[in-house]
Motif scaffolding. Structure first.
Motif, PDB file in Angstrom:
ATOM      1  N   SER A 239      82.702 -79.633  28.820  1.00 45.86           N
ATOM      2  CA  SER A 239      82.320 -80.743  29.703  1.00 45.86           C
ATOM      3  C   SER A 239      81.659 -81.859  28.901  1.00 45.86           C
ATOM      4  N   TYR A 240      80.720 -81.503  28.035  1.00 44.61           N
ATOM      5  CA  TYR A 240      80.004 -82.518  27.267  1.00 44.61           C
ATOM      6  C   TYR A 240      80.935 -83.236  26.289  1.00 44.61           C
ATOM      7  N   LEU A 241      81.709 -82.459  25.532  1.00 45.20           N
ATOM      8  CA  LEU A 241      82.547 -83.049  24.483  1.00 45.20           C
ATOM      9  C   LEU A 241      83.654 -83.918  25.052  1.00 45.20           C
ATOM     10  N   SER A 242      84.122 -83.602  26.250  1.00 47.47           N
ATOM     11  CA  SER A 242      85.194 -84.404  26.831  1.00 47.47           C
ATOM     12  C   SER A 242      84.727 -85.836  27.074  1.00 47.47           C
ATOM     13  N   SER A 302      77.928 -78.299  34.580  1.00 45.79           N
ATOM     14  CA  SER A 302      77.141 -79.530  34.487  1.00 45.79           C
ATOM     15  C   SER A 302      75.799 -79.317  33.793  1.00 45.79           C
ATOM     16  N   LYS A 303      75.048 -78.290  34.190  1.00 42.44           N
ATOM     17  CA  LYS A 303      73.782 -78.049  33.492  1.00 42.44           C
ATOM     18  C   LYS A 303      74.052 -77.712  32.030  1.00 42.44           C
ATOM     19  N   GLY A 304      75.099 -76.915  31.780  1.00 39.00           N
ATOM     20  CA  GLY A 304      75.446 -76.600  30.395  1.00 39.00           C
ATOM     21  C   GLY A 304      75.660 -77.861  29.579  1.00 39.00           C
ATOM     22  N   ALA A 305      76.400 -78.821  30.134  1.00 36.12           N
ATOM     23  CA  ALA A 305      76.673 -80.078  29.433  1.00 36.12           C
ATOM     24  C   ALA A 305      75.394 -80.888  29.243  1.00 36.12           C
ATOM     25  N   VAL A 306      74.551 -80.947  30.267  1.00 29.84           N
ATOM     26  CA  VAL A 306      73.355 -81.793  30.219  1.00 29.84           C
ATOM     27  C   VAL A 306      72.349 -81.278  29.189  1.00 29.84           C
ATOM     28  N   VAL A 307      72.121 -79.963  29.129  1.00 28.39           N
ATOM     29  CA  VAL A 307      71.141 -79.454  28.161  1.00 28.39           C
ATOM     30  C   VAL A 307      71.668 -79.600  26.734  1.00 28.39           C
ATOM     31  N   LEU A 308      72.985 -79.530  26.551  1.00 31.16           N
ATOM     32  CA  LEU A 308      73.538 -79.778  25.220  1.00 31.16           C
ATOM     33  C   LEU A 308      73.333 -81.237  24.810  1.00 31.16           C
ATOM     34  N   TRP A 365      65.368 -73.420  28.499  1.00 37.64           N
ATOM     35  CA  TRP A 365      66.388 -74.121  29.288  1.00 37.64           C
ATOM     36  C   TRP A 365      67.578 -73.241  29.644  1.00 37.64           C
ATOM     37  N   THR A 366      67.778 -72.136  28.913  1.00 38.87           N
ATOM     38  CA  THR A 366      68.967 -71.307  29.155  1.00 38.87           C
ATOM     39  C   THR A 366      68.655 -69.960  29.791  1.00 38.87           C
ATOM     40  N   ASN A 367      67.459 -69.430  29.592  1.00 38.60           N
ATOM     41  CA  ASN A 367      67.164 -68.076  30.063  1.00 38.60           C
ATOM     42  C   ASN A 367      66.372 -68.036  31.361  1.00 38.60           C
ATOM     43  N   CYS A 442      67.867 -91.538  30.506  1.00 32.75           N
ATOM     44  CA  CYS A 442      68.227 -90.252  31.150  1.00 32.75           C
ATOM     45  C   CYS A 442      68.764 -89.231  30.145  1.00 32.75           C
ATOM     46  N   THR A 443      68.131 -89.126  28.992  1.00 33.89           N
ATOM     47  CA  THR A 443      68.583 -88.142  28.005  1.00 33.89           C
ATOM     48  C   THR A 443      68.044 -86.748  28.283  1.00 33.89           C
ATOM     49  N   GLY A 444      67.032 -86.626  29.150  1.00 35.16           N
ATOM     50  CA  GLY A 444      66.410 -85.331  29.406  1.00 35.16           C
ATOM     51  C   GLY A 444      66.798 -84.751  30.746  1.00 35.16           C
ATOM     52  N   TYR A 445      66.700 -83.422  30.850  1.00 38.15           N
ATOM     53  CA  TYR A 445      67.042 -82.709  32.081  1.00 38.15           C
ATOM     54  C   TYR A 445      65.750 -82.398  32.845  1.00 38.15           C
TER      55      TYR A 445
END
Length: 773
Positions: A239-242, A302-308, A365-367, A442-445
């Protein structure tokens, strides 16, 4: 080994699909059904097609031979090794062994599809589709961007893609796309672009999806998570890389602005419930197929993309980029967990001299579930963090390591860290009464709350000097204010005040965030006395934006050179028509009536879905049946999609019931479209109760695909105790399968809605009445 499997009709495993095409021997005048076979094996359906250890860490090379009719073409992950005729009717195609890969990535299709060679043969890139779609040039746009996107990834990862790449547009497929290595499958509606029929904005959908699936050729296919609890390593990265890839290939799309508008908003919405889940839940909690399917949700994507993206911002793009290359090279053809990624990023950081404790930061952020809201007092400089929940009565002791970019009217952006419950920072103090802004661009989650004085300063700035606030933050301030109000952390009037500047706003992002948040108000109040004054206020706010594009709209044209302006024109027309602005309603009715009486459709493709919807909402049986007949007779995928959505816009309950009944007939609606039709009916206040009754009456059929999405959309308007009790009864009496988590989320969201409406209805009514006097 003896094995017998089924060819299914529910789009899992090996399934059957069909399309209608003219008979060549009759000059194409006679329509016949053409059949094809295709596979979709993610996550656990490889075992239904051949005997295998069907787990992502069980990687192997797969060799396949397919026996098929002589007038068909067989495709699989790899190139053909040989192809021989067996008799007058049958032939076999044997394929080269695949790369070492997980079973869910195995794929094959057998069809009469064609492809045009759009690249030199050595590129080995083809797009297959129905022969008439190929001849009409409907794959031309996808053809034109696939190579550049692939080149971007090869340069970015510094690893060449060495095998052939086939992409195929299928009439039926459960997901929008599937990344099978070397044979990527798509729903044809999201891959084909039809000049003069498809919205210009549809190119963004196509580009994003190709970018997503091609990113998987590295993230997911080459390097795969060990188990499904970490599927965000596949989907979050893709999602992020696309967005990075499409930003590079189509810079006019402004994809990194779209990233904030889509991915950040989607993640926030899903993760603000106590029934959310961590990005990486314990593996022993994700064991059954239903539990695995439940992981393919907006948290993962979406959360995966945002935290990356947040991690890339904190480390610096060069460190993050180098770490990705180390990770992919080290674990090529292997399986990983998040700690393998952190180790690769730490190695990159050590080379460049960074100081972030990546593992410690990212564990927060992941656990664990959720995300924080930080509350900044700009007088004392004190900032406090807590978990953000719509149901703010839930106790939480969770803490995050939060990177906060902060600025003010006279100071440049600085990076501050919040590790503990409370901190005090000089950069959070307002000097001489200046406004303070956190989460710059808006770089932070995380969400941000301020003391009332700073909120007032920010809103004053947006009304009088909006250009001094970064564009993304003009949108995010609205989003934060409304969601803080939903969580009872600020007053609802404060949130509503944040929309006052919109009457003079002409940029897309602030309007996009406002409309997304005001949808909640519509869903909660479009059946109450709040609706009238709310509609009147929004109509007055959008009038300036509508008039800004009026010359384009009245002449059925769009600002072709500006993608963001096209999106904003579409938004302006949609909001103006939905709030009953007479100029918009009359324009839509006139254009649709011209089509009906002259059989000439001069409505611009960008505006068709809006104008069709408004015309059917305002019209009756004649308009609805005209649209239904056009839907049935059209062979244009884009046109069918626009008409399908419009059919759900009528306010005639008997027509909505008729449409719902049609979803049970596979000759009228394909299974993959059933959930979207029902969801659209549910979004119509006249169809809300109909859709809820309908899915309960026909759950076994309608829940075969996209059950989670269906529950979310059909229950989104629930805000009464009666609806809550019905939902609880539904959760206890039905076999919910992969939708179980979605139903629990819906129960929690309904409780939040009930409390919020009871607490705020009167004050919201007073605010809108005051503003519209």
């Amino acid at each position: 080994m003896a094995f017998e499997g089924e060819i299914t009709n529910n789009l899992d495993g090996l399934f059957l699909s069909y399309y209608t095409e003219g008979e060549p021997e009759n000059d194409g005048d006679t329509d016949v059904d053409r059949y094809l076979a295709a596979t979709h094996l993610q996550p656990t359906d490889a075992r239904t097609v051949f005997p295998c250890f069907d787990e992502p860490a069980m990687k192997a090379r797969f060799s396949v031979t397919i026996i098929h009719r002589r007038d068909t073409v067989a495709l699989s992950n790899q190139d053909q090794a040989d192809n021989n005729i067996m008799d007058e009717e049958w032939q076999y195609t044997r394929f080269q062994p695949t790369e070492v890969m997980s079973p869910y990535l195995f794929a094959f299709t057998v069809s009469e599809f064609k492809a045009k060679d759009s690249y030199p043969p050595e590129r080995r890139i083809k797009i297959y589709a129905r022969p008439d779609a190929i001849e009409a040039g409907h794959t031309a746009y996808a053809d034109s961007i696939t190579g550049p996107i692939m080149d971007f990834y090869q340069d970015y990862f510094d690893i060449r893609y060495t095998q052939k790449l086939d992409q195929i547009a299928l009439p039926d497929l459960g997901p929008a796309g599937m990344e099978n290595w070397g044979l990527v499958t798509y729903q044809e509606g999201v891959l084909l672009y039809e000049e003069g029929v498809s919205s210009y904005l549809h190119k963004e959908v196509i580009a994003y999806l190709i970018g997503h699936e091609l990113a998987h050729q590295w993230f997911g296919n080459m390097v795969t998570m060990k188990w499904w609890n970490d599927v965000w390593l596949n989907e979050g990265f893709a999602s992020y890389l696309s967005y990075l890839a499409v930003e590079h290939v189509e810079p006019g799309f402004k994809m990194m602005e779209e990233f904030v508008a889509v991915e950040l908003h989607t993640a926030f919405e899903a993760d603000a419930l106590a029934s959310s889940h961590p990005l990486s839940p314990p593996a022993d909690e994700i064991q059954t197929k239903d539990q695995i399917m439940g992981m393919f949700d907006s948290i993962t994507y979406s959360k995966g993309a945002v935290v990356l993206k947040m991690l890339a911002d904190v480390l610096g793009e060069h460190i993050f980029h180098k770490g990705i290359k180390i990770y992919l090279e080290k674990f090529r053809l292997k399986n990983t967990d998040p700690y393998d990624l952190w180790d690769a990023l730490k190695q990159s950081q050590s080379e460049y001299g960074g100081h972030v404790d990546i593992e410690k930061m990212m564990d927060t952020w992941t656990n664990q579930i959720g995300f924080p809201v930080i509350t900044i007092n700009t007088t004392s400089g004190e900032a406090e963090q807590r978990q953000f929940l719509f149901n703010d009565t839930t106790e939480s002791n969770l803490l995050w390591q939060i990177p906060v970019r902060v600025t003010s009217g006279s100071r440049r952006s600085a990076l501050e860290w919040i590790f503990t419950k409370t901190v005090s920072k000089d950069s959070f103090i307002s000097k001489k009464g200046e406004w303070i802004l956190a989460n710059v661009n808006c770089t932070g989650y995380y969400r941000v709350n301020y003391d009332l004085a700073n909120w007032a300063r920010l809103m004053n700035e947006m009304e009088n000097n909006p250009e001094t606030i970064p564009l993304l933050n003009r949108g995010q301030l609205i989003d934060d204010a409304f969601n803080l109000a939903r969580a009872n952390l600020v007053s609802v009037p404060l949130a509503l005040n944040s929309t006052r500047f919109l009457s003079n706003e002409r940029e897309y992002i602030p309007w996009r965030f406002a409309v997304e948040n005001l949808k909640y108000f519509f869903l909660m109040f479009d059946r109450s006395e709040v609706y009238g004054p709310m509609r009147k206020y929004l109509q007055s706010q959008v009038t300036g934006l509508y008039n800004h594009f009026k010359n384009y709209t009245d002449n059925s044209t769009v600002p072709e050179e500006n993608h963001a302006a096209q999106s904003n024109q579409e938004l302006a027309v949609r909001l103006a028509c939905s709030t009953g602005l007479p100029a918009c309603v009359d324009m839509a009715k006139d254009l649709f009536h011209f089509w009906m009486t002259n059989n000439t459709n001069k409505i611009h493709p960008n505006l068709r879905s809006i104008i069709y919807c408004q015309a059917l909402e305002s019209g009756g049986l004649k308009e609805w049946e005209f649209a239904w007949n056009k839907y049935q007779s059209s062979s244009d995928t884009a046109e069918k999609e626009q008409l399908r959505e419009a059919l759900t816009c009528t306010k005639k309950i008997w027509l909505l019931n008729r449409l719902l009944d049609y979803t049970l007939d596979p000759d009228k609606f394909r299974l993959m479209d059933v959930s979207s039709v029902i969801a659209s009916v549910a979004q119509n206040e006249a169809g809300h109760a109909l859709a809820w009754n309908f899915i309960r009456a026909h759950w076994d059929y309608v829940s075969q695909l996209h059950a989670q999405y269906l529950i979310e959309k059909v229950t989104y308007r629930f805000s009464t105790t009666f609806e809550l009790e019905e939902l609880k009864l539904f959760s206890s009496k039905y076999d919910l399968g992969s939708a179980s988590a979605a139903v629990q989320n819906a129960i929690e969201q309904t409780k939040v809605n009930i409390q919020w409406v009871n607490n705020h209805k009167d004050v919201i009514l007073d605010w809108f009445l005051t503003e519209t006097r």
